[in-house]
Design a protein around this motif. Sequence first.
Motif, PDB file in Angstrom:
ATOM      1  N   LEU A 101       9.223-119.284  23.199  1.00  0.00           N
ATOM      2  CA  LEU A 101       8.727-120.097  24.319  1.00  0.00           C
ATOM      3  C   LEU A 101       7.580-119.468  25.101  1.00  0.00           C
ATOM      4  O   LEU A 101       6.747-120.194  25.646  1.00  0.00           O
ATOM      5  CB  LEU A 101       9.883-120.497  25.237  1.00  0.00           C
ATOM      6  CG  LEU A 101      10.802-121.560  24.624  1.00  0.00           C
ATOM      7  CD1 LEU A 101      11.919-121.939  25.592  1.00  0.00           C
ATOM      8  CD2 LEU A 101      10.023-122.802  24.209  1.00  0.00           C
ATOM      9  N   ASP A 102       7.478-118.136  25.158  1.00  0.00           N
ATOM     10  CA  ASP A 102       6.322-117.548  25.866  1.00  0.00           C
ATOM     11  C   ASP A 102       5.026-118.004  25.203  1.00  0.00           C
ATOM     12  O   ASP A 102       4.090-118.436  25.884  1.00  0.00           O
ATOM     13  CB  ASP A 102       6.390-116.012  25.857  1.00  0.00           C
ATOM     14  CG  ASP A 102       7.431-115.487  26.823  1.00  0.00           C
ATOM     15  OD1 ASP A 102       7.919-116.273  27.654  1.00  0.00           O
ATOM     16  OD2 ASP A 102       7.756-114.285  26.732  1.00  0.00           O
TER      17      ASP A 102
ATOM     18  N   LEU B 245       4.542-121.890  25.574  1.00  0.00           N
ATOM     19  CA  LEU B 245       4.134-122.317  26.919  1.00  0.00           C
ATOM     20  C   LEU B 245       2.699-121.902  27.238  1.00  0.00           C
ATOM     21  O   LEU B 245       2.001-122.592  27.986  1.00  0.00           O
ATOM     22  CB  LEU B 245       5.106-121.757  27.960  1.00  0.00           C
ATOM     23  CG  LEU B 245       6.500-122.395  27.882  1.00  0.00           C
ATOM     24  CD1 LEU B 245       7.510-121.603  28.712  1.00  0.00           C
ATOM     25  CD2 LEU B 245       6.478-123.849  28.342  1.00  0.00           C
TER      26      LEU B 245
ATOM     27  N   ARG C  73       9.362-124.554  30.905  1.00  0.00           N
ATOM     28  CA  ARG C  73      10.300-123.801  30.070  1.00  0.00           C
ATOM     29  C   ARG C  73      11.660-124.494  30.029  1.00  0.00           C
ATOM     30  O   ARG C  73      12.315-124.574  28.991  1.00  0.00           O
ATOM     31  CB  ARG C  73      10.432-122.374  30.635  1.00  0.00           C
ATOM     32  CG  ARG C  73      11.319-121.453  29.806  1.00  0.00           C
ATOM     33  CD  ARG C  73      11.361-120.063  30.414  1.00  0.00           C
ATOM     34  NE  ARG C  73      10.071-119.401  30.315  1.00  0.00           N
ATOM     35  CZ  ARG C  73       9.662-118.667  29.279  1.00  0.00           C
ATOM     36  NH1 ARG C  73      10.483-118.454  28.259  1.00  0.00           N
ATOM     37  NH2 ARG C  73       8.484-118.106  29.263  1.00  0.00           N
TER      38      ARG C  73
ATOM     39  N   GLU D 221      13.843-125.464  26.895  1.00  0.00           N
ATOM     40  CA  GLU D 221      15.150-124.827  26.694  1.00  0.00           C
ATOM     41  C   GLU D 221      16.243-125.875  26.556  1.00  0.00           C
ATOM     42  O   GLU D 221      17.136-125.752  25.709  1.00  0.00           O
ATOM     43  CB  GLU D 221      15.449-123.886  27.867  1.00  0.00           C
ATOM     44  CG  GLU D 221      14.714-122.576  27.721  1.00  0.00           C
ATOM     45  CD  GLU D 221      14.900-121.651  28.912  1.00  0.00           C
ATOM     46  OE1 GLU D 221      14.512-120.478  28.788  1.00  0.00           O
ATOM     47  OE2 GLU D 221      15.408-122.102  29.964  1.00  0.00           O
TER      48      GLU D 221
END
Length: 172
Positions: free
Chosen positions: A13-14, A17, A30, A34
Motif C-alpha cells: 500500500l505505500d 498510495l 489507505r 485496507e
Amino acid sequence: MKLHIRQMTPADLDEVLAIEQYSFPTPWTRTVYENDLKNNPRSRFFVALNDSEDGELLGYIGNWVIEDECHIGTIATKREMRGRGIAEAMLIHTARMSLAEGVTYIILEVRENNFAAINLYKKLGFKRVGLRRGYYRDTGENALLLALHDLESLAARDIAPFLAQTEEKAVE
Ligand SMILES: CC(C)(COP(=O)(O)OP(=O)(O)OC[C@H]1O[C@@H](n2cnc3c(N)ncnc32)[C@H](O)[C@@H]1OP(=O)(O)O)[C@@H](O)C(=O)NCCC(=O)NCCS
C-alpha cells in the motif's frame, strides 16, 4: 523488463498510495484499500511489478466480482512508466482471471475527459453503454459507463512483447 502480476497485499500500500496521490483528483485512502483487501470477498486487486530484484511496483488494478460481472474500480500506472502497455497487461490479466471465475462482462465508469483511459478501454474493445451525469462529485464531471462482453478476445490478446515473458507467472 519483465512484468509480474500478482494479488495486492497490505504490504504494497505505500507504493500503491504514492501512485494513487498523483493519479486521481480524489485519491482513495489507505483505509479504503485496507478494507477492500481484508474485508471484501468480492475484491480482486492486483499489482504489476518489475520482475527484477527490486520488484518496483509499476501499476495496480482493483476489481470487484459480483455474480457474472467484473467491475473495475481503479487502475493506474506509475507516471514514468506510462505508455508501455502496463495498464493493457493488467486488463488482459483481469479478463483472464474473470473468465476463470465465470464472469460474462466487465464494466467500469470513466471520467468523460480522461482521454488516455478512454482510449485504453476503446482499444481493448470496451463499448459505451451509458452516461452518468455529474457522477464525480469532486469535479462535477460526467461518467461514461463502458462495458466489454467479449472477454475471450481481450483474454487472448498478446501482452506487449517486452512484458510477455512473465505471463505464466501472471496467473496466480
Ligand atoms: C490511464 C492509464 C491507467 C494508462 O496506463 P498505461 O500503462 O500508460 O497504458 P498503456 O501503456 O497500457 O496504454 C495502452 C493504450 O491506452 C491508450 N493510451 C494510454 N495512454 C494514453 C495517452 N496518454 N493518450 C492517448 N491514449 C493513451 C492507447 O490506446 C494505448 O495503446 P497504444 O500504446 O497502442 O497507443 C494511466 O494513464 C494512468 O494511470 N492514469 C491515471 C489514472 C487513471 O486515469 N486511471 C483510469 C481510471 S478510469
